[in-house]
Design an enzyme around this catalytic site. Structure first.
Site: not given
Length: 338
Positions: A127, A231
């Site tokens: 994505l 992240h």
């Protein structure tokens, strides 16, 4: 301005390539390599063209399109059954407890064990939303459209589903986890290994990765601190997954140590709570905000729309039906926007 999620085609390659160059590394499913992306689109085309048959290892690529400009502004991928062509490796975080009677002390050591526990699962991944579109709930549309696609093709997907989140990447594009563990065995930096994996697959992991458990106490502080953390750009994605019912069950990515989220496919909220209805009318008199999907396989489309109940059917806004390319009496799947 209306956006629609649809099946990707070979004509989308230039858009996907340009977006791939914006990912910043560590994004294995969207490599900035035209040949690799073209191969993904070819594999996806085969999956969209297959109607029925047993569950097998397939890839579906979806894109987010601006219906006014026809520009592709995002993408996502669905893998029906991972680990069939090559082993699907993860590290499982575990604990070994030992007791010394002489010292009268108990020692608990955290360990990373290489495993293929998640083999055979379905996966949602790849994505990516163009930086210029990260507003207005488009990331949520792209993410949740995947689950409506799964619902429409449930027999093509496994009982368990996973999502790998990108781990911590430093400002230089390196991975503290990779540098502290796998990089010592492979003789290449994270960027080189990540690029090789994206283009050639990760059989080289099976060939070179040590099979014995690794005590995390032996890793550097920076590598240890990165285990299981997403992240910073992936924190919102992690919250979206948690809202859908995914959970972190101590599996992490072997490259960057990012968390792998898992769920039972039928328990994913958007799959479980979506409903099928017939369109009984089209007007612009308002309604509840919802995700609405129509069509199957290459004809699948999903967009935001306004939905009102009318007996056993629904009334849809005109902009939504136009984006989906449907009219009255069409069958749609819908779920509230949240």
């Amino acid at each position: 301005m209306t956006f629609v999620v649809r099946a990707a085609t070979e004509a989308d390659l230039p858009h996907l390539y340009e977006m791939a160059k914006l990912t910043g590394g560590g994004f294995t499913n969207l490599p900035p390599d035209r040949t690799a992306l073209s191969a993904k689109l070819a594999r996806s085309r085969e999956a969209f063209a297959r109607d029925g048959g047993p569950m097998t290892d397939e890839l579906f690529v979806l894109v987010l399109e601006n219906t006014a400009t026809r520009e592709v502004r995002g993408t996502c991928q669905l893998f029906t059954m991972v680990g069939q062509q090559h082993p699907f490796y993860s590290y499982r975080i575990g604990t070994l407890t030992q007791h010394s009677r002489e010292l009268d002390r108990t020692f608990r050591a955290e360990m990373l064990t290489l495993t293929t526990d998640l083999e055979g699962s379905s996966e949602v991944g790849g994505l990516f939303l163009h930086p210029g579109e990260r507003a207005g709930g488009l990331g949520l549309l792209l993410a949740r459209a995947r689950y409506l696609f799964i619902r429409a093709h449930r027999a093509r997907f496994a009982p368990r589903i996973l999502a790998e989140l990108r781990g911590i990447i430093d400002e230089a594009g390196g991975s503290p986890f990779w540098d502290g563990l796998a990089g010592r065995f492979f003789g290449m930096n994270f960027q080189a290994a990540d690029e090789f994996n994206a283009i050639n697959g990760h059989q080289f992991i099976a060939d070179l990765m040590p099979k014995h458990p690794v005590y995390t106490a032996m890793l550097s502080d920076s590598a240890r601190a990165a285990i299981g953390l997403p992240h910073p750009s992936g924190r919102a994605a992690m919250r979206m997954l948690e809202n859908e019912g995914f959970a972190f069950e101590n599996y992490v990515d072997i490259f960057d140590g990012g968390p792998t989220m898992t769920a039972r496919t039928d328990n994913v909220r958007s799959i479980r709570e979506a409903r099928e209805s017939r369109v009984v009318a089209i007007d612009s008199d308002g309604g509840a905000q919802a995700l609405v999907a129509a069509g199957t396989l290459a004809d699948f489309r999903c967009a935001y729309g306004e939905v009102r109940r009318c007996g056993d059917g629904v009334i849809l806004s005109g902009a939504c039906t136009e984006a989906l390319g449907i009219g009255e009496d069409a069958a749609v799947t819908h779920i509230a926007r949240w």
